[in-house]
Every structure is written in structure tokens, then in C-alpha cells.
Design a protein around this motif. Structure first.
Motif, mmCIF file in Angstrom:
data_model
loop_
_atom_site.group_PDB
_atom_site.id
_atom_site.type_symbol
_atom_site.label_atom_id
_atom_site.label_comp_id
_atom_site.label_asym_id
_atom_site.label_seq_id
_atom_site.Cartn_x
_atom_site.Cartn_y
_atom_site.Cartn_z
ATOM 1 N N LEU A 160 -2.985 -72.019 36.753
ATOM 2 C CA LEU A 160 -1.734 -71.194 36.588
ATOM 3 C C LEU A 160 -1.055 -71.615 35.516
ATOM 4 N N PRO A 161 -0.158 -70.607 35.013
ATOM 5 C CA PRO A 161 0.719 -70.768 33.965
ATOM 6 C C PRO A 161 1.668 -71.872 34.251
ATOM 7 N N GLU A 162 1.872 -72.745 33.388
ATOM 8 C CA GLU A 162 2.611 -74.029 33.238
ATOM 9 C C GLU A 162 4.122 -73.518 33.697
ATOM 10 N N HIS A 163 4.493 -72.349 32.959
ATOM 11 C CA HIS A 163 5.811 -71.860 32.970
ATOM 12 C C HIS A 163 5.897 -70.445 33.523
ATOM 13 N N LEU A 164 6.257 -70.052 34.840
ATOM 14 C CA LEU A 164 6.194 -68.681 35.020
ATOM 15 C C LEU A 164 7.682 -68.261 34.531
ATOM 16 N N LEU A 165 7.762 -67.097 34.429
ATOM 17 C CA LEU A 165 9.249 -66.454 34.166
ATOM 18 C C LEU A 165 9.848 -66.054 35.274
ATOM 19 N N ILE A 166 10.666 -66.966 35.896
ATOM 20 C CA ILE A 166 11.050 -66.751 37.357
ATOM 21 C C ILE A 166 12.579 -66.887 36.994
ATOM 22 N N LEU A 167 13.380 -66.121 37.566
ATOM 23 C CA LEU A 167 14.902 -66.332 37.734
ATOM 24 C C LEU A 167 15.109 -66.450 39.387
ATOM 25 N N LEU A 168 15.693 -67.420 39.658
ATOM 26 C CA LEU A 168 16.337 -67.720 40.982
ATOM 27 C C LEU A 168 17.602 -67.373 41.126
ATOM 28 N N ALA A 169 17.796 -66.520 42.363
ATOM 29 C CA ALA A 169 19.217 -66.232 42.699
ATOM 30 C C ALA A 169 19.340 -66.966 44.271
ATOM 31 N N ALA A 170 20.476 -67.704 44.160
ATOM 32 C CA ALA A 170 20.717 -68.524 45.530
ATOM 33 C C ALA A 170 22.118 -68.154 46.047
ATOM 34 N N PRO A 171 21.933 -67.264 46.829
ATOM 35 C CA PRO A 171 23.598 -66.862 47.612
ATOM 36 C C PRO A 171 23.897 -68.216 48.214
ATOM 37 N N PHE A 227 21.213 -59.694 55.862
ATOM 38 C CA PHE A 227 22.370 -59.962 54.854
ATOM 39 C C PHE A 227 22.155 -58.920 53.735
ATOM 40 N N PRO A 228 23.058 -58.095 53.920
ATOM 41 C CA PRO A 228 22.946 -56.724 52.787
ATOM 42 C C PRO A 228 22.943 -57.084 51.418
ATOM 43 N N LEU A 229 23.848 -58.231 50.999
ATOM 44 C CA LEU A 229 23.807 -58.764 50.009
ATOM 45 C C LEU A 229 22.599 -59.113 49.128
ATOM 46 N N LEU A 230 21.457 -59.449 49.935
ATOM 47 C CA LEU A 230 20.224 -59.622 49.222
ATOM 48 C C LEU A 230 19.343 -58.498 48.851
ATOM 49 N N LEU A 231 19.755 -57.095 49.618
ATOM 50 C CA LEU A 231 19.500 -55.915 49.172
ATOM 51 C C LEU A 231 19.960 -55.498 47.669
ATOM 52 N N LEU A 232 21.233 -55.795 47.804
ATOM 53 C CA LEU A 232 22.006 -55.624 46.493
ATOM 54 C C LEU A 232 21.506 -56.278 45.468
ATOM 55 N N LEU A 233 21.267 -57.608 45.558
ATOM 56 C CA LEU A 233 20.605 -58.400 44.609
ATOM 57 C C LEU A 233 19.409 -58.028 43.993
ATOM 58 N N ARG A 234 18.507 -57.908 45.230
ATOM 59 C CA ARG A 234 17.159 -57.411 44.874
ATOM 60 C C ARG A 234 17.069 -56.090 43.857
ATOM 61 N N TYR A 268 19.529 -62.812 33.491
ATOM 62 C CA TYR A 268 20.199 -64.211 34.096
ATOM 63 C C TYR A 268 21.859 -63.734 33.629
ATOM 64 N N ALA A 269 21.871 -63.386 32.277
ATOM 65 C CA ALA A 269 23.265 -63.187 31.663
ATOM 66 C C ALA A 269 23.996 -62.190 32.499
ATOM 67 N N ARG A 270 23.439 -61.058 32.770
ATOM 68 C CA ARG A 270 24.175 -59.788 33.397
ATOM 69 C C ARG A 270 24.306 -60.203 34.827
ATOM 70 N N GLU A 274 27.946 -60.437 36.968
ATOM 71 C CA GLU A 274 28.087 -59.631 37.933
ATOM 72 C C GLU A 274 28.275 -60.116 39.600
ATOM 73 N N PHE A 275 27.626 -61.282 39.730
ATOM 74 C CA PHE A 275 27.491 -61.705 41.187
ATOM 75 C C PHE A 275 28.330 -63.392 41.191
ATOM 76 N N ASP A 276 28.395 -63.830 40.161
ATOM 77 C CA ASP A 276 29.196 -65.063 40.382
ATOM 78 C C ASP A 276 30.525 -64.899 40.819
ATOM 79 N N PRO A 277 31.222 -66.027 41.835
ATOM 80 C CA PRO A 277 30.618 -67.067 42.280
ATOM 81 C C PRO A 277 29.504 -66.882 43.522
#
Ligand code: ATP
Length: 285
Positions: A160-171, A227-234, A268-270, A274-277
């Protein structure tokens, strides 16, 4: 010692077992970062085990914290008296977020004790790990793994790729794994055959568009409903170039898979502005 964290690139539930656990067909993928930091310091035996941790939501009672539970499980399996220990735990992995933070902590303490005492065989260590929780054995040797049973069967997946291009969003709210399993649609999950092997093949070919089609999490429908926030985030992450956005483990963390680094960085930057904090965004390593 540093721990590590994980996402499930696929989490298919194949059965509910009489012991209350669920059987899975899952692809676990570890990250070196985010990770927690654990230090063990000796203390007088009469003091028992003390946990020091500042993070909210982490129990300090050693019989509830997975670090303390790991000490008891190790000593029980080895027939040893419980030593006096102060465990310093610095949390960086979001708590109750579907990233296996507590499980990783438990496995790391088992490894640290094994380095000191060498009192268990590798299979006894595996059993002690499973007694702490279904995800703990994976964290004894964290590498991409195909996981079945409730988590006790894990086979390393090469290529498998050693580095997958993943962004995590942890509410910034917790979800208990028990809640997620209780509210999942078990019939729908069981009647949908897992395609984990196709996911693994696509990732080995670096065919991320196909991989995105095979990513799956049977627990996520209940989370998106609640959790509607998850739908928005997705929706936001998909609009910003993600190939696939899915809940990790029992959530609420979302993992977004990208095709290229620039797209992941831009999202990540956008997303941060938009969602911080309300949401913590992480580019894992
Ligand atoms: P998994 O992905 O393995 O299902 P999770 O990432 O969703 O787990 P954890 O962060 O491991 O969840 O925490 C779940 C619960 O376990 C917390 O709410 C907390 O009460 C308890 N807990 C016990 N020990 C720890 C620990 N060392 N770190 C975090 N939580 C812990």
C-alpha cells in the motif's frame, strides 16, 4: 514513547456475535502522527498505578483508563504483582473520535511493560491486548492490516502507499463506539458483501479513483443522520476536491481521500478558515 493512530479505510460489519462484539471485515491504516506521548515512571509499589493527563474526557482512574487497564492485564497474564507506576499521558489524538487513541495507548503500555519485564510470549501479549478492546491487538504492531473477527485476526497488507493523501476532520464532540454500533443498520450491513480485497488491489495500483468507490463504513449512516455537521463537512470536502469522504471507525472523525497533495493542502486551508474551532483538521503522517 510515541503511540500512533489509525483510520479504517473500510469497515464492513459482517455479523453480530453472541459475546456482544461485531465481526468486521476491515482495512486498518496507521498514522505515526497524530500520536499520544506516554511516559512510565517508577513509584513505590504501595502507591499502585497513577495516571496523569490534562486532556478533557480522559478518565484518570487506572481501572478506567486504557493505560492503567493495560498494566493490570499485563500483570494478571504474567502472574506478577502490580508495580508502583506513574503514567504520564499527553493526548494529541482526538478522544472518542474513531481514531483508536485509547486502544493505541493501551497497546503502547503493554509494549513498554514487555520491554521491562519480558514476562509474556507474543501470543500472550496479543491475548492481553484483545482483553482490553477489539482494536488493541492491531496497535501492538501498527501497519496496514486486513482485520477480521472482532479485531483479533489481523494480517499485514503489503504494497500500500506509505503516505496516503488524507485530510482528517475531527468535530470537537465525542461519539462512543457503543452508540455507533447500537444505531447501525445491521441487516443492511450484513447483506452487503465486503469488497475490501478490491479496495486493497486499487490502492496497490495507486488507482485512487477506484479505491474511493470501494471505501465503506457501515457505522456512518447513523452518524450522518444524528449529526448534520457531518453532512455539511462532507459536502464541503467533496466540493473542495476530495475523491471520497467517509467516517473513520465509530466517528465522528471524517477522513477525506485526495488525489494530489496540492488539493489536500488547499482543502485543509479552506476548511480550517471555514469550520475552526468547531472542527479540528489534521493532515496525518
Ligand atoms: P476506537 O476507534 O478504538 O473505537 P475511539 O478513538 O473512538 O476508539 P478513544 O479515544 O479510544 O475512542 O476513547 C474512547 C473512550 O475511552 C473515551 O471516551 C474515554 O472515556 C475512554 N478512555 C480510556 N482510556 C483512554 C485513553 N487512554 N485515551 C482516551 N480515552 C480513553
Amino acid at each position: 514513547m510515541l503511540t500512533c493512530s489509525k483510520v479504517n479505510l473500510s469497515l464492513a460489519v459482517t455479523a453480530k456475535r453472541p459475546d456482544g462484539y461485531h465481526d468486521l471485515d476491515s482495512l486498518f491504516y496507521p498514522f505515526r502522527d497524530p500520536s499520544d506521548v506516554i511516559l512510565l515512571k517508577d513509584a513505590p509499589a504501595s502507591n499502585g498505578v497513577t495516571i496523569r493527563c490534562d486532556a478533557p474526557g480522559v478518565p484518570l482512574e487506572p481501572e478506567k483508563n486504557l493505560c492503567g487497564k493495560a498494566v493490570y492485564a499485563y500483570c494478571k497474564a504474567a502472574g506478577m504483582d502490580v508495580p508502583g507506576l506513574v503514567i504520564h499521558l499527553e493526548k494529541h489524538i482526538p478522544v472518542a473520535a474513531g481514531m483508536g487513541g485509547g486502544s493505541a495507548d493501551g497497546a503502547t503500555v503493554l509494549r513498554l511493560l514487555q520491554e521491562r519485564f519480558h514476562a509474556l510470549s507474543e501470543s500472550q501479549l496479543e491475548d492481553a491486548a484483545f482483553s482490553l478492546g477489539a482494536d488493541v491487538p492491531f496497535f501492538l504492531n501498527p501497519r496496514p492490516s486486513y482485520v477480521t473477527g472482532a479485531g483479533e485476526h489481523h494480517t499485514p497488507v503489503e504494497g500500500l502507499p506509505e503516505h496516503l493523501l488524507i485530510l482528517l476532520a475531527a468535530p470537537q464532540f465525542p461519539v462512543s463506539a457503543a452508540w455507533a454500533y447500537k444505531h447501525m443498520d445491521l441487516q443492511r450491513a450484513i447483506s452487503t458483501p465486503p469488497r475490501t480485497n478490491e479496495l486493497i488491489d486499487a490502492l496497490r495500483r495507486r488507482d485512487f479513483e477506484s479505491a474511493a468507490q470501494f471505501m465503506r463504513n457501515d457505522l456512518e449512516h447513523a452518524l450522518f443522520d444524528k449529526f448534520p455537521l457531518l453532512l455539511l463537512l462532507r459536502a464541503f470536502l467533496l466540493e473542495n476536491g476530495a475523491l471520497r469522504v467517509m467516517v473513520s471507525g465509530s466517528g465522528p472523525t471524517l477522513l477525506a481521500l485526495f488525489r494530489d497533495d496540492a488539493a489536500a493542502q488547499a482543502a485543509y486551508a479552506r476548511a480550517t478558515s471555514e469550520f475552526d474551532p468547531a472542527v479540528r483538521f489534521i493532515l496525518p503522517a
